[in-house]
Design a protein around this motif. Sequence first.
Motif, PDB file in Angstrom:
ATOM      1  N   SER A  29      65.346  11.931  38.831  1.00 31.98           N
ATOM      2  CA  SER A  29      65.197  13.383  39.011  1.00 31.98           C
ATOM      3  C   SER A  29      64.188  13.738  40.101  1.00 31.98           C
ATOM      4  O   SER A  29      64.237  14.841  40.652  1.00 31.98           O
ATOM      5  CB  SER A  29      64.779  14.043  37.694  1.00 31.98           C
ATOM      6  OG  SER A  29      63.514  13.574  37.259  1.00 31.98           O
ATOM      7  N   TRP A  36      68.821  21.142  48.745  1.00 34.42           N
ATOM      8  CA  TRP A  36      69.415  20.837  47.452  1.00 34.42           C
ATOM      9  C   TRP A  36      70.818  20.272  47.569  1.00 34.42           C
ATOM     10  O   TRP A  36      71.297  19.587  46.664  1.00 34.42           O
ATOM     11  CB  TRP A  36      69.418  22.080  46.557  1.00 34.42           C
ATOM     12  CG  TRP A  36      70.123  23.276  47.125  1.00 34.42           C
ATOM     13  CD1 TRP A  36      69.556  24.303  47.813  1.00 34.42           C
ATOM     14  CD2 TRP A  36      71.530  23.571  47.047  1.00 34.42           C
ATOM     15  NE1 TRP A  36      70.509  25.231  48.175  1.00 34.42           N
ATOM     16  CE2 TRP A  36      71.734  24.812  47.702  1.00 34.42           C
ATOM     17  CE3 TRP A  36      72.626  22.932  46.470  1.00 34.42           C
ATOM     18  CZ2 TRP A  36      72.979  25.411  47.818  1.00 34.42           C
ATOM     19  CZ3 TRP A  36      73.869  23.524  46.577  1.00 34.42           C
ATOM     20  CH2 TRP A  36      74.042  24.743  47.239  1.00 34.42           C
ATOM     21  N   PHE A  39      70.828  16.574  47.124  1.00 38.73           N
ATOM     22  CA  PHE A  39      70.396  16.003  45.850  1.00 38.73           C
ATOM     23  C   PHE A  39      71.527  15.166  45.262  1.00 38.73           C
ATOM     24  O   PHE A  39      72.675  15.606  45.209  1.00 38.73           O
ATOM     25  CB  PHE A  39      70.010  17.114  44.871  1.00 38.73           C
ATOM     26  CG  PHE A  39      69.421  16.607  43.578  1.00 38.73           C
ATOM     27  CD1 PHE A  39      68.049  16.456  43.444  1.00 38.73           C
ATOM     28  CD2 PHE A  39      70.235  16.305  42.502  1.00 38.73           C
ATOM     29  CE1 PHE A  39      67.503  16.004  42.253  1.00 38.73           C
ATOM     30  CE2 PHE A  39      69.706  15.844  41.314  1.00 38.73           C
ATOM     31  CZ  PHE A  39      68.335  15.691  41.185  1.00 38.73           C
ATOM     32  N   ASN A  41      73.334  13.721  42.169  1.00 41.90           N
ATOM     33  CA  ASN A  41      73.460  13.985  40.740  1.00 41.90           C
ATOM     34  C   ASN A  41      73.761  12.698  39.972  1.00 41.90           C
ATOM     35  O   ASN A  41      74.491  11.825  40.469  1.00 41.90           O
ATOM     36  CB  ASN A  41      74.587  14.989  40.485  1.00 41.90           C
ATOM     37  CG  ASN A  41      74.386  16.288  41.241  1.00 41.90           C
ATOM     38  OD1 ASN A  41      73.422  17.000  41.017  1.00 41.90           O
ATOM     39  ND2 ASN A  41      75.305  16.591  42.161  1.00 41.90           N
ATOM     40  N   HIS A 100      71.504  18.927  39.935  1.00 37.61           N
ATOM     41  CA  HIS A 100      70.913  20.108  40.570  1.00 37.61           C
ATOM     42  C   HIS A 100      71.868  21.273  40.344  1.00 37.61           C
ATOM     43  O   HIS A 100      72.987  21.278  40.852  1.00 37.61           O
ATOM     44  CB  HIS A 100      70.692  19.873  42.065  1.00 37.61           C
ATOM     45  CG  HIS A 100      69.683  20.803  42.662  1.00 37.61           C
ATOM     46  ND1 HIS A 100      69.840  22.164  42.657  1.00 37.61           N
ATOM     47  CD2 HIS A 100      68.482  20.564  43.274  1.00 37.61           C
ATOM     48  CE1 HIS A 100      68.794  22.729  43.244  1.00 37.61           C
ATOM     49  NE2 HIS A 100      67.944  21.779  43.610  1.00 37.61           N
ATOM     50  N   ARG A 102      72.155  24.152  41.447  1.00 34.01           N
ATOM     51  CA  ARG A 102      72.648  24.945  42.572  1.00 34.01           C
ATOM     52  C   ARG A 102      73.919  24.346  43.171  1.00 34.01           C
ATOM     53  O   ARG A 102      74.619  24.999  43.935  1.00 34.01           O
ATOM     54  CB  ARG A 102      71.564  25.092  43.639  1.00 34.01           C
ATOM     55  CG  ARG A 102      70.385  25.925  43.163  1.00 34.01           C
ATOM     56  CD  ARG A 102      69.422  26.270  44.262  1.00 34.01           C
ATOM     57  NE  ARG A 102      70.018  27.200  45.229  1.00 34.01           N
ATOM     58  CZ  ARG A 102      69.372  27.684  46.284  1.00 34.01           C
ATOM     59  NH1 ARG A 102      68.107  27.331  46.505  1.00 34.01           N
ATOM     60  NH2 ARG A 102      69.967  28.502  47.119  1.00 34.01           N
ATOM     61  N   GLN A 103      74.233  23.102  42.809  1.00 33.54           N
ATOM     62  CA  GLN A 103      75.513  22.524  43.206  1.00 33.54           C
ATOM     63  C   GLN A 103      76.618  22.901  42.218  1.00 33.54           C
ATOM     64  O   GLN A 103      77.800  22.659  42.478  1.00 33.54           O
ATOM     65  CB  GLN A 103      75.402  21.003  43.295  1.00 33.54           C
ATOM     66  CG  GLN A 103      74.483  20.508  44.399  1.00 33.54           C
ATOM     67  CD  GLN A 103      74.518  19.000  44.533  1.00 33.54           C
ATOM     68  OE1 GLN A 103      75.505  18.352  44.191  1.00 33.54           O
ATOM     69  NE2 GLN A 103      73.430  18.431  45.038  1.00 33.54           N
ATOM     70  N   PRO A 106      73.713  28.096  39.169  1.00 34.86           N
ATOM     71  CA  PRO A 106      72.251  28.071  39.080  1.00 34.86           C
ATOM     72  C   PRO A 106      71.684  28.830  37.887  1.00 34.86           C
ATOM     73  O   PRO A 106      70.777  29.641  38.019  1.00 34.86           O
ATOM     74  CB  PRO A 106      71.823  28.716  40.405  1.00 34.86           C
ATOM     75  CG  PRO A 106      72.923  29.664  40.718  1.00 34.86           C
ATOM     76  CD  PRO A 106      74.189  28.997  40.233  1.00 34.86           C
ATOM     77  N   ARG A 155      63.018  23.710  38.568  1.00 34.07           N
ATOM     78  CA  ARG A 155      63.482  23.908  39.948  1.00 34.07           C
ATOM     79  C   ARG A 155      64.959  23.543  40.083  1.00 34.07           C
ATOM     80  O   ARG A 155      65.364  22.862  41.022  1.00 34.07           O
ATOM     81  CB  ARG A 155      62.625  23.100  40.919  1.00 34.07           C
ATOM     82  CG  ARG A 155      61.158  23.533  40.925  1.00 34.07           C
ATOM     83  CD  ARG A 155      60.329  22.731  41.899  1.00 34.07           C
ATOM     84  NE  ARG A 155      58.934  23.189  41.882  1.00 34.07           N
ATOM     85  CZ  ARG A 155      57.968  22.660  42.631  1.00 34.07           C
ATOM     86  NH1 ARG A 155      58.239  21.643  43.447  1.00 34.07           N
ATOM     87  NH2 ARG A 155      56.742  23.137  42.559  1.00 34.07           N
ATOM     88  N   TYR A 156      65.732  23.981  39.106  1.00 26.59           N
ATOM     89  CA  TYR A 156      67.183  23.803  39.062  1.00 26.59           C
ATOM     90  C   TYR A 156      67.630  22.380  38.734  1.00 26.59           C
ATOM     91  O   TYR A 156      68.824  22.100  38.713  1.00 26.59           O
ATOM     92  CB  TYR A 156      67.848  24.245  40.372  1.00 26.59           C
ATOM     93  CG  TYR A 156      67.663  25.692  40.708  1.00 26.59           C
ATOM     94  CD1 TYR A 156      68.409  26.675  40.052  1.00 26.59           C
ATOM     95  CD2 TYR A 156      66.752  26.097  41.679  1.00 26.59           C
ATOM     96  CE1 TYR A 156      68.247  28.014  40.344  1.00 26.59           C
ATOM     97  CE2 TYR A 156      66.581  27.444  41.985  1.00 26.59           C
ATOM     98  CZ  TYR A 156      67.329  28.391  41.309  1.00 26.59           C
ATOM     99  OH  TYR A 156      67.163  29.726  41.608  1.00 26.59           O
ATOM    100  N   VAL A 157      66.696  21.464  38.480  1.00 28.95           N
ATOM    101  CA  VAL A 157      67.055  20.073  38.157  1.00 28.95           C
ATOM    102  C   VAL A 157      66.938  19.867  36.653  1.00 28.95           C
ATOM    103  O   VAL A 157      65.900  20.166  36.051  1.00 28.95           O
ATOM    104  CB  VAL A 157      66.166  19.070  38.901  1.00 28.95           C
ATOM    105  CG1 VAL A 157      66.485  17.640  38.471  1.00 28.95           C
ATOM    106  CG2 VAL A 157      66.346  19.215  40.410  1.00 28.95           C
TER     107      VAL A 157
END
Length: 222
Positions: A29, A36, A39, A41, A100, A102-103, A106, A155-157
């Motif tokens: 993580s 982002w 990132f 996953n 993440h 945002r992928q 969100p 932070r979205y993670v």
Amino acid sequence: MIKTVPIVTIVRAGRQKYADGLKLQKELSTQKTEDWTNFRNYLILQQHEPVYTIGIRTKNYSDEDEQRLRKLGAEFYRTNRGGLITFHGPGQLVAYPIIHLRQFQPKMRWYVSTLENTIIATCRKMGITQATTTLDTGIWVGNNKICAIGVHGSRYVTTHGIGLNCCTDLSWFEHIVPCGIEGKGVTSLSRELNRNVSVEEAADVFLGCFREHFKCQTEEDI
């Protein structure tokens, strides 16, 4: 603009101690990415050695309680996930999505709801049609919880995740009030289906439902 389908790397971590699982979550993580969209996953699939864990809202477990549970042969950890006390152990599918948002979407509410729907679909495809959500956390079959959910987002993670009872020794739960909910019990895929359901069998079905509900592609971590 065509939306890119997220890719999630499957990490089959096997059976390991809870501390090793925490370390793996942190490693996956904590990524140094400027964007982002870069990132990577992950979805960790594993089993834990016997362990009781409590979430950030649990305040009524003293040092004496901790020692009592440790004497049973299990470890004990205080974590930063949501939810109250639960048990992880052999025969339980523990799945930790490290993604993440945002992928995907969100919103943590969307994430939890999609995770719940993934588990419900898994149970139903395996033949447990009455699996559902209630006002209490987790996935239930009647008054018995079959899957615990405790997640964390920063932070979205996302970190932490779910514990789906497959062929778990349910007697471990007799020493606690699972997830702090009085008057209700626990169950497993094996108990509900009246046959032995391995973690591996459940993991395969869960993966298919995860791809469907999270609208992603998966790849194996070789």
